[in-house]
Design a protein around this motif. Structure first.
Motif, PDB file in Angstrom:
ATOM      1  N   ASN A 144      37.740  41.767  46.047  1.00  0.00           N
ATOM      2  CA  ASN A 144      37.875  43.175  46.413  1.00  0.00           C
ATOM      3  C   ASN A 144      39.051  43.298  47.381  1.00  0.00           C
ATOM      4  O   ASN A 144      38.963  42.819  48.520  1.00  0.00           O
ATOM      5  CB  ASN A 144      36.594  43.690  47.064  1.00  0.00           C
ATOM      6  CG  ASN A 144      36.616  45.186  47.301  1.00  0.00           C
ATOM      7  OD1 ASN A 144      37.688  45.803  47.370  1.00  0.00           O
ATOM      8  ND2 ASN A 144      35.441  45.787  47.436  1.00  0.00           N
ATOM      9  N   GLN A 180      41.466  40.522  37.313  1.00  0.00           N
ATOM     10  CA  GLN A 180      41.005  39.454  38.208  1.00  0.00           C
ATOM     11  C   GLN A 180      40.516  38.234  37.436  1.00  0.00           C
ATOM     12  O   GLN A 180      40.891  37.090  37.734  1.00  0.00           O
ATOM     13  CB  GLN A 180      39.856  39.961  39.077  1.00  0.00           C
ATOM     14  CG  GLN A 180      40.185  41.072  40.033  1.00  0.00           C
ATOM     15  CD  GLN A 180      38.949  41.512  40.796  1.00  0.00           C
ATOM     16  OE1 GLN A 180      37.911  40.836  40.787  1.00  0.00           O
ATOM     17  NE2 GLN A 180      39.050  42.656  41.456  1.00  0.00           N
ATOM     18  N   LEU A 181      39.651  38.464  36.461  1.00  0.00           N
ATOM     19  CA  LEU A 181      39.046  37.359  35.728  1.00  0.00           C
ATOM     20  C   LEU A 181      40.090  36.558  34.970  1.00  0.00           C
ATOM     21  O   LEU A 181      40.090  35.317  35.001  1.00  0.00           O
ATOM     22  CB  LEU A 181      37.980  37.886  34.771  1.00  0.00           C
ATOM     23  CG  LEU A 181      36.727  38.476  35.430  1.00  0.00           C
ATOM     24  CD1 LEU A 181      35.876  39.200  34.401  1.00  0.00           C
ATOM     25  CD2 LEU A 181      35.910  37.382  36.111  1.00  0.00           C
ATOM     26  N   GLU A 220      34.480  37.715  41.827  1.00  0.00           N
ATOM     27  CA  GLU A 220      35.383  38.857  41.944  1.00  0.00           C
ATOM     28  C   GLU A 220      36.126  38.810  43.272  1.00  0.00           C
ATOM     29  O   GLU A 220      35.762  38.063  44.190  1.00  0.00           O
ATOM     30  CB  GLU A 220      34.637  40.177  41.829  1.00  0.00           C
ATOM     31  CG  GLU A 220      33.678  40.488  42.961  1.00  0.00           C
ATOM     32  CD  GLU A 220      33.077  41.885  42.829  1.00  0.00           C
ATOM     33  OE1 GLU A 220      33.592  42.800  43.507  1.00  0.00           O
ATOM     34  OE2 GLU A 220      32.113  42.064  42.058  1.00  0.00           O
ATOM     35  N   ARG A 243      41.236  45.828  39.278  1.00  0.00           N
ATOM     36  CA  ARG A 243      40.691  45.857  37.918  1.00  0.00           C
ATOM     37  C   ARG A 243      40.033  44.515  37.604  1.00  0.00           C
ATOM     38  O   ARG A 243      40.690  43.477  37.619  1.00  0.00           O
ATOM     39  CB  ARG A 243      41.791  46.170  36.900  1.00  0.00           C
ATOM     40  CG  ARG A 243      42.428  47.542  37.126  1.00  0.00           C
ATOM     41  CD  ARG A 243      41.425  48.663  36.897  1.00  0.00           C
ATOM     42  NE  ARG A 243      42.007  49.982  37.163  1.00  0.00           N
ATOM     43  CZ  ARG A 243      41.708  50.734  38.195  1.00  0.00           C
ATOM     44  NH1 ARG A 243      40.854  50.295  39.122  1.00  0.00           N
ATOM     45  NH2 ARG A 243      42.254  51.923  38.355  1.00  0.00           N
ATOM     46  N   LYS A 244      38.745  44.528  37.313  1.00  0.00           N
ATOM     47  CA  LYS A 244      37.981  43.297  37.138  1.00  0.00           C
ATOM     48  C   LYS A 244      38.537  42.423  36.017  1.00  0.00           C
ATOM     49  O   LYS A 244      38.541  41.184  36.126  1.00  0.00           O
ATOM     50  CB  LYS A 244      36.518  43.637  36.846  1.00  0.00           C
ATOM     51  CG  LYS A 244      35.805  44.442  37.931  1.00  0.00           C
ATOM     52  CD  LYS A 244      35.579  43.631  39.181  1.00  0.00           C
ATOM     53  CE  LYS A 244      34.824  44.418  40.243  1.00  0.00           C
ATOM     54  NZ  LYS A 244      33.461  44.815  39.857  1.00  0.00           N
ATOM     55  N   THR A 303      29.942  45.032  32.338  1.00  0.00           N
ATOM     56  CA  THR A 303      30.252  43.603  32.368  1.00  0.00           C
ATOM     57  C   THR A 303      28.971  42.799  32.158  1.00  0.00           C
ATOM     58  O   THR A 303      27.985  42.992  32.875  1.00  0.00           O
ATOM     59  CB  THR A 303      30.892  43.222  33.712  1.00  0.00           C
ATOM     60  OG1 THR A 303      32.122  43.941  33.865  1.00  0.00           O
ATOM     61  CG2 THR A 303      31.182  41.727  33.775  1.00  0.00           C
ATOM     62  N   THR A 333      31.797  47.521  36.023  1.00  0.00           N
ATOM     63  CA  THR A 333      33.151  47.096  35.696  1.00  0.00           C
ATOM     64  C   THR A 333      34.159  47.768  36.610  1.00  0.00           C
ATOM     65  O   THR A 333      35.201  47.189  36.940  1.00  0.00           O
ATOM     66  CB  THR A 333      33.472  47.428  34.225  1.00  0.00           C
ATOM     67  OG1 THR A 333      32.551  46.717  33.392  1.00  0.00           O
ATOM     68  CG2 THR A 333      34.890  47.031  33.855  1.00  0.00           C
ATOM     69  N   THR A 350      35.490  49.956  40.200  1.00  0.00           N
ATOM     70  CA  THR A 350      35.461  49.671  41.637  1.00  0.00           C
ATOM     71  C   THR A 350      35.530  50.944  42.464  1.00  0.00           C
ATOM     72  O   THR A 350      35.951  50.918  43.606  1.00  0.00           O
ATOM     73  CB  THR A 350      36.641  48.757  42.028  1.00  0.00           C
ATOM     74  OG1 THR A 350      37.875  49.389  41.637  1.00  0.00           O
ATOM     75  CG2 THR A 350      36.538  47.412  41.358  1.00  0.00           C
ATOM     76  N   THR A 357      32.034  35.609  29.836  1.00  0.00           N
ATOM     77  CA  THR A 357      31.986  37.041  30.147  1.00  0.00           C
ATOM     78  C   THR A 357      32.283  37.892  28.921  1.00  0.00           C
ATOM     79  O   THR A 357      33.151  37.564  28.107  1.00  0.00           O
ATOM     80  CB  THR A 357      33.022  37.378  31.246  1.00  0.00           C
ATOM     81  OG1 THR A 357      32.764  36.593  32.412  1.00  0.00           O
ATOM     82  CG2 THR A 357      32.988  38.855  31.612  1.00  0.00           C
TER      83      THR A 357
END
Length: 320
Positions: A286, A130-131, A284, A126-127, A199, A169, A171, A144
């Motif tokens: 992955n 992550q951020l 990001e 989930r982005k 995003t 946003t 994946t 962002t």
């Protein structure tokens, strides 16, 4: 670190996955092991069972030999089960849920070393997670906004002092979508984000991009001369530019280790951008990212490193 005795290695991926095929070859060459390759789309066409009694646990799939001997698992971009469609959508949804519940439970309950743990893998993908985690770990993050509100998006873009990019946003396995700089001409399309949260991020003027393959404490780092080609905004768009081996500064390596530990990932492929201001910006990670092309271009022994982790819980490669 204490090495584990080699048992069966299970790779869960689609049958024609290049990375799975290459990993199987690496395991045979360097460890004398032939892994089990499981494509979840084969279920429920093939049968499976889970039995629990006073003697213990037995797991079986009719087309797989050695499931109970599995000691490590590479959870590598699996498709969901492929359940034949019926007459009613509600019946299809019920069967899909039952099949997914069975096959996931059957596999996830195996007391093995996982790359990566499926729960951590799902959360870390989930982005937003992550951020937030990357910022706490000490990374620089482009300012962002992630939203499905067209007015909020336009206000953000107009408030920023420089260019703003927009990108996916999610994946999932949707069609490839490149990262682009938003222009005034795009404002008329913002209504479309209502059903597709998007995003928006400050565009970082870059010296280069870096793709880092993290193998449980080892950061195989590739510098991509992205600004020399058509991939200045999105480095994935041009693989003809120069790819070279690189190393991260100690402070960035520390932030990387903190990030991956907090996400619970033993493996991941990260995109960083080295700005003209000298900052290493996190873009990001992955948990199931592509890396074969990085090994082809640089000769870095990434597959061997990952195979060592699967077999011995140690991704070190002699001579590196």
């Amino acid at each position: 670190m204490v090495s584990r005795l080699p048992g069966s290695v299970l790779i869960v991926s689609e049958t024609d996955d290049l990375h799975a095929t290459a990993m199987a070859a690496t395991l045979r060459e360097h460890h004398g092991l032939s892994p089990i390759h499981l494509d979840l789309r084969d279920f429920p066409r093939e049968s499976g069972s889970f039995r629990l009694d006073r003697l213990g646990t037995t797991r079986s799939l009719s087309h797989v030999i050695g499931l109970d001997t599995v000691r490590s698992v590479w959870w590598r971009r699996p498709h969901p089960c492929q359940v034949p469609g019926g007459v009613r959508a509600s019946d299809d949804a019920y069967r899909q849920a039952e099949c997914d519940g069975f096959i996931q439970g059957l596999l996830w309950s195996i007391p093995a070393f996982w790359i990566n743990d499926p729960g951590a893998d799902r959360t870390a993908a989930r982005k937003i997670v992550q951020l937030e985690t990357a910022q706490r770990a000490g990374f620089a993050i482009p300012e962002t906004l992630i939203t499905n509100d067209p007015d909020e998006a336009r206000s953000f873009v107009e408030s920023r002092p420089g260019a703003v990019v927009y990108k996916r946003t999610g994946t999932g396995r949707a069609e490839f979508a490149e990262t682009r700089i938003i222009t005034a001409a795009d404002f008329g399309k913002l209504a479309g984000i209502r059903s597709a949260p998007t995003t928006f991020q400050d565009y970082i003027q870059a010296e280069c991009d870096l793709r880092v393959v993290w193998v449980d404490g080892i950061a195989w780092t590739v510098r991509i001369d992205s600004q020399a080609g058509v991939g200045r905004v999105d480095s994935r768009l041009d693989t003809s530019v120069e790819f070279t081996r690189d190393q991260l500064p100690a402070s960035v390596s520390k932030s990387l280790a903190t990030l991956m530990g907090a996400l619970g990932l033993s493996f991941g492929v990260l995109d960083l951008r080295l700005g003209l201001d000298g900052e290493y910006y996190f873009l990001e990670v992955n948990p199931q990212g592509q890396f074969a092309y990085l090994e082809i271009k640089t000769g870095l022994p990434i597959f061997q490193s990952l195979s060592n982790l699967l077999v011995h819980s140690d991704g070190m490669v002699p001579g590196y």
